[in-house]
Design a protein around this motif. Structure first.
Motif, short mmCIF file in Angstrom:
data_model
loop_
_atom_site.label_atom_id
_atom_site.label_comp_id
_atom_site.label_asym_id
_atom_site.label_seq_id
_atom_site.Cartn_x
_atom_site.Cartn_y
_atom_site.Cartn_z
N GLY A 7 29.79 -70.61 6.10
CA GLY A 7 29.60 -69.31 6.71
C GLY A 7 29.23 -69.40 8.18
N LEU A 8 28.82 -68.24 8.75
CA LEU A 8 28.57 -68.17 10.19
C LEU A 8 27.31 -68.90 10.61
CD1 LEU A 8 29.64 -64.47 10.83
CD2 LEU A 8 30.83 -66.56 11.55
N ARG A 9 26.42 -69.17 9.65
CA ARG A 9 25.26 -69.99 9.96
C ARG A 9 25.37 -71.34 9.25
NH1 ARG A 9 19.82 -66.20 9.83
NH2 ARG A 9 19.99 -65.46 11.97
N ALA A 10 26.56 -71.88 9.24
CA ALA A 10 26.80 -73.15 8.56
C ALA A 10 25.80 -74.20 9.02
CB ALA A 10 28.22 -73.62 8.85
N ALA A 11 25.31 -74.95 8.07
CA ALA A 11 24.28 -75.95 8.41
C ALA A 11 24.22 -77.00 7.31
CB ALA A 11 22.92 -75.28 8.53
N ILE A 12 23.67 -78.13 7.68
CA ILE A 12 23.36 -79.15 6.68
C ILE A 12 21.84 -79.30 6.65
CG2 ILE A 12 23.48 -81.62 6.17
CD1 ILE A 12 26.36 -81.55 7.26
N LEU A 13 21.25 -79.16 5.50
CA LEU A 13 19.81 -79.38 5.34
C LEU A 13 19.59 -80.74 4.68
CD1 LEU A 13 18.44 -75.92 4.11
CD2 LEU A 13 18.61 -76.80 6.43
N ASP A 14 18.80 -81.55 5.33
CA ASP A 14 18.48 -82.90 4.83
C ASP A 14 17.12 -82.83 4.12
OD1 ASP A 14 18.51 -85.60 4.38
OD2 ASP A 14 18.78 -86.15 6.48
N GLU A 15 16.70 -83.95 3.57
CA GLU A 15 15.35 -84.06 2.97
C GLU A 15 15.16 -83.11 1.79
OE1 GLU A 15 12.80 -86.14 3.48
OE2 GLU A 15 13.95 -87.29 4.93
N VAL A 16 16.16 -83.03 0.95
CA VAL A 16 16.07 -82.22 -0.26
C VAL A 16 15.71 -83.16 -1.42
CG1 VAL A 16 17.28 -80.61 -1.78
CG2 VAL A 16 17.86 -80.72 0.67
N VAL A 17 14.57 -82.91 -2.05
CA VAL A 17 14.07 -83.82 -3.09
C VAL A 17 14.71 -83.49 -4.43
CG1 VAL A 17 12.03 -84.71 -4.26
CG2 VAL A 17 11.87 -83.95 -1.88
N VAL A 18 15.22 -84.50 -5.10
CA VAL A 18 15.78 -84.34 -6.45
C VAL A 18 14.63 -84.41 -7.46
CG1 VAL A 18 17.31 -85.33 -8.18
CG2 VAL A 18 17.95 -85.39 -5.75
N ARG A 19 14.52 -83.37 -8.29
CA ARG A 19 13.51 -83.36 -9.35
C ARG A 19 14.22 -83.31 -10.70
NH1 ARG A 19 8.32 -79.82 -7.97
NH2 ARG A 19 7.46 -81.59 -9.12
N VAL A 20 13.95 -84.28 -11.53
CA VAL A 20 14.67 -84.42 -12.80
C VAL A 20 13.69 -84.25 -13.96
CG1 VAL A 20 16.13 -85.92 -14.21
CG2 VAL A 20 16.29 -86.01 -11.71
N ASP A 21 14.08 -83.40 -14.92
CA ASP A 21 13.27 -83.24 -16.13
C ASP A 21 14.16 -82.64 -17.22
OD1 ASP A 21 10.08 -83.13 -16.82
OD2 ASP A 21 11.21 -81.64 -17.96
N ASP A 22 13.87 -83.00 -18.46
CA ASP A 22 14.63 -82.43 -19.58
C ASP A 22 14.55 -80.91 -19.62
OD1 ASP A 22 15.62 -84.78 -20.59
OD2 ASP A 22 13.91 -85.11 -21.93
N SER A 23 13.44 -80.36 -19.10
CA SER A 23 13.23 -78.91 -19.20
C SER A 23 13.92 -78.16 -18.05
CB SER A 23 11.74 -78.60 -19.17
OG SER A 23 11.20 -78.88 -17.90
N PHE A 24 14.51 -78.85 -17.08
CA PHE A 24 15.08 -78.17 -15.92
C PHE A 24 16.52 -77.72 -16.16
CE2 PHE A 24 12.28 -80.69 -12.67
CZ PHE A 24 11.20 -79.88 -12.99
N ALA A 25 16.93 -76.70 -15.39
CA ALA A 25 18.34 -76.30 -15.28
C ALA A 25 18.74 -76.53 -13.83
CB ALA A 25 18.50 -74.84 -15.66
#
Ligand SMILES: [Zn+2]
Length: 193
Positions: free
Chosen positions: A151-169
């Motif tokens: 989109g018009l504010r196209a961007a890449i965001l870094d430093e996104v933490v992956v959180r893994v758990d059986d209870s997550f979607a």
């Protein structure tokens, strides 16, 4: 070289509280439980009907959401803009639940007040994945990935933490400053590696 990796639903979280049952009762009355207004993307999590006022040194913000169910420790997740508006300094960027050494806050509800001695954070952006989706995509809890927004504010965001758990979607969670900065609308976002 960055390449598109997988698509995940993207959600922007407004300021909100997680509260203990004791704090719910102090704010709303003895024996009161959080009531569900609508479910959230994470199984079992919900937006409650109750709202609370957050009192800062400079001003207060009313009608702040409370997410259920209740937790073992109370916590406030704000944007940096919220923290400036309230006059709160040194609110750290943390993953949810990691609140040692964080500033406290005063809360006002219809039945009383609560003084938190810690728990105010700016939530670090993160992506929730269930265990199967994570392993299929070769991602582990604690990994760091990037997000590509179009989109018009196209961007890449870094430093996104992956959180893994059986209870997550699978869902990406940004705060309101981040979501607004990239004009995030509800829909999917691309994780890139
Ligand atoms: Zn989240």
């Amino acid at each position: 070289m960055l390449y598109d990796f997988m698509e995940v639903m993207c959600e922007t979280s407004m300021r909100h509280f997680h509260l203990t049952q004791a704090h719910v009762e102090a704010l709303f009355g003895a024996g009161v439980k959080l009531e569900e207004e609508r479910p959230l993307s994470q199984p079992g999590q919900y937006l409650s009907r109750q709202r609370v006022t957050l009192v800062g040194p400079k001003r207060e913000i009313d009608n702040v959401a409370i997410l259920g169910p209740v937790r073992k420790e109370s916590q406030a997740e704000l944007s940096l803009t919220d923290a400036f508006m309230l006059g709160m300094k040194n609110v750290p960027l943390r993953l949810s639940g990691n609140i040692d050494g964080t500033p406290g806050a005063d809360l006002k509800g219809p039945a009383g007040t609560v003084k938190l001695d810690k728990g105010v954070i700016i939530a670090k952006r993160h992506v929730h994945l269930d265990t199967k989706t994570a392993s299929v995509n070769d991602l582990m809890n604690g990994d760091i990935v990037k997000l590509r927004f179009g989109g018009l504010r196209a961007a890449i965001l870094d430093e996104v933490v992956v959180r893994v758990d059986d209870s997550f979607a699978p869902a990406v969670h940004l705060d309101s400053d981040e979501g607004n900065a990239v004009f995030a609308v509800s829909g999917k976002v691309t994780i890139i590696k």
